[in-house]
Design an enzyme around this catalytic site. Structure first.
Site, PDB file in Angstrom:
ATOM      1  N   ALA A  34       0.827  -1.214   0.000  1.00 30.98           N
ATOM      2  CA  ALA A  34       0.000   0.000   0.000  1.00 30.98           C
ATOM      3  C   ALA A  34       0.858   1.258   0.000  1.00 30.98           C
ATOM      4  O   ALA A  34       0.565   2.229   0.680  1.00 30.98           O
ATOM      5  CB  ALA A  34      -0.934  -0.011   1.207  1.00 30.98           C
ATOM      6  N   CYS A  35       1.922   1.229  -0.777  1.00 24.83           N
ATOM      7  CA  CYS A  35       2.894   2.312  -0.825  1.00 24.83           C
ATOM      8  C   CYS A  35       2.830   2.972  -2.196  1.00 24.83           C
ATOM      9  O   CYS A  35       2.496   2.319  -3.185  1.00 24.83           O
ATOM     10  CB  CYS A  35       4.285   1.719  -0.578  1.00 24.83           C
ATOM     11  N   GLY A  36       3.180   4.227  -2.279  1.00 21.56           N
ATOM     12  CA  GLY A  36       3.250   4.891  -3.568  1.00 21.56           C
ATOM     13  C   GLY A  36       4.255   4.229  -4.501  1.00 21.56           C
ATOM     14  O   GLY A  36       4.169   4.375  -5.719  1.00 21.56           O
TER      15      GLY A  36
END
Length: 159
Positions: A34-36
């Site tokens: 769930a990271c950029g």
């Protein structure tokens, strides 16, 4: 000591000796779903595909940065398969910094410090290129794209 002296649990909980990868280059990456930077999974898989005879990417999910890897091992594996068709080995969630950091990461951060000699991992998708002999070659920042690492892998494979 080399990377080959360590072991880690894979995403299914099975203990794996990293010596099983002796003779291959390794790209060790702390990952998050769930990271950029999560789309880097696609580039990592592309490297695995392009250099399949010389390289194995090893993904180590970590929830230490912005709680961006909150899921279970099963959820992480399903996410990586569904969204990125990840075929490289994934391992169980670990800590990469602090007292409970996995011994592999204590070794890597000591052997290949980051900017200004810092040993801590700054964010998800920090990458370590490891030689066929299990010795670290270099460390890449989280924002370094997998595609930009290809020339280094090519050079290490030819060495």
């Amino acid at each position: 000591m080399t990377v080959h002296d360590f072991k880690a649990k894979d995403i299914t909980g099975k203990e794996r000796e990293l010596s099983e990868f002796a003779g291959k280059l390794l790209l060790i990456v702390n990952t998050a779903s769930a990271c950029g930077l999560t789309p880097q999974y696609q580039g990592l898989q592309a490297l695995q595909d392009e250099f399949k005879d010389d390289l194995v990417v090893l993904g180590f999910p970590c929830n230490q940065f912005g709680a961006q890897e909150p899921g279970s091992e099963e959820e992480i594996a399903a996410f990586c398969d569904l969204n990125f068709k990840v075929g490289f080995p994934l391992f169980s969630k670990i800590d990469v910094n602090g007292e409970n950091a996995h011994p592999l990461y204590k070794y890597l951060t000591h052997e290949v410090p980051g900017v200004l000699g810092t040993e801590s991992i700054k964010w998800n998708f920090t990458k370590f290129l490891i030689g066929r002999d299990g010795l670290p070659i270099t460390r890449y920042a989280p924002t370094t794209t997998p595609e930009s690492i290809a020339p280094d892998i090519r050079a290490a494979a030819a060495a």
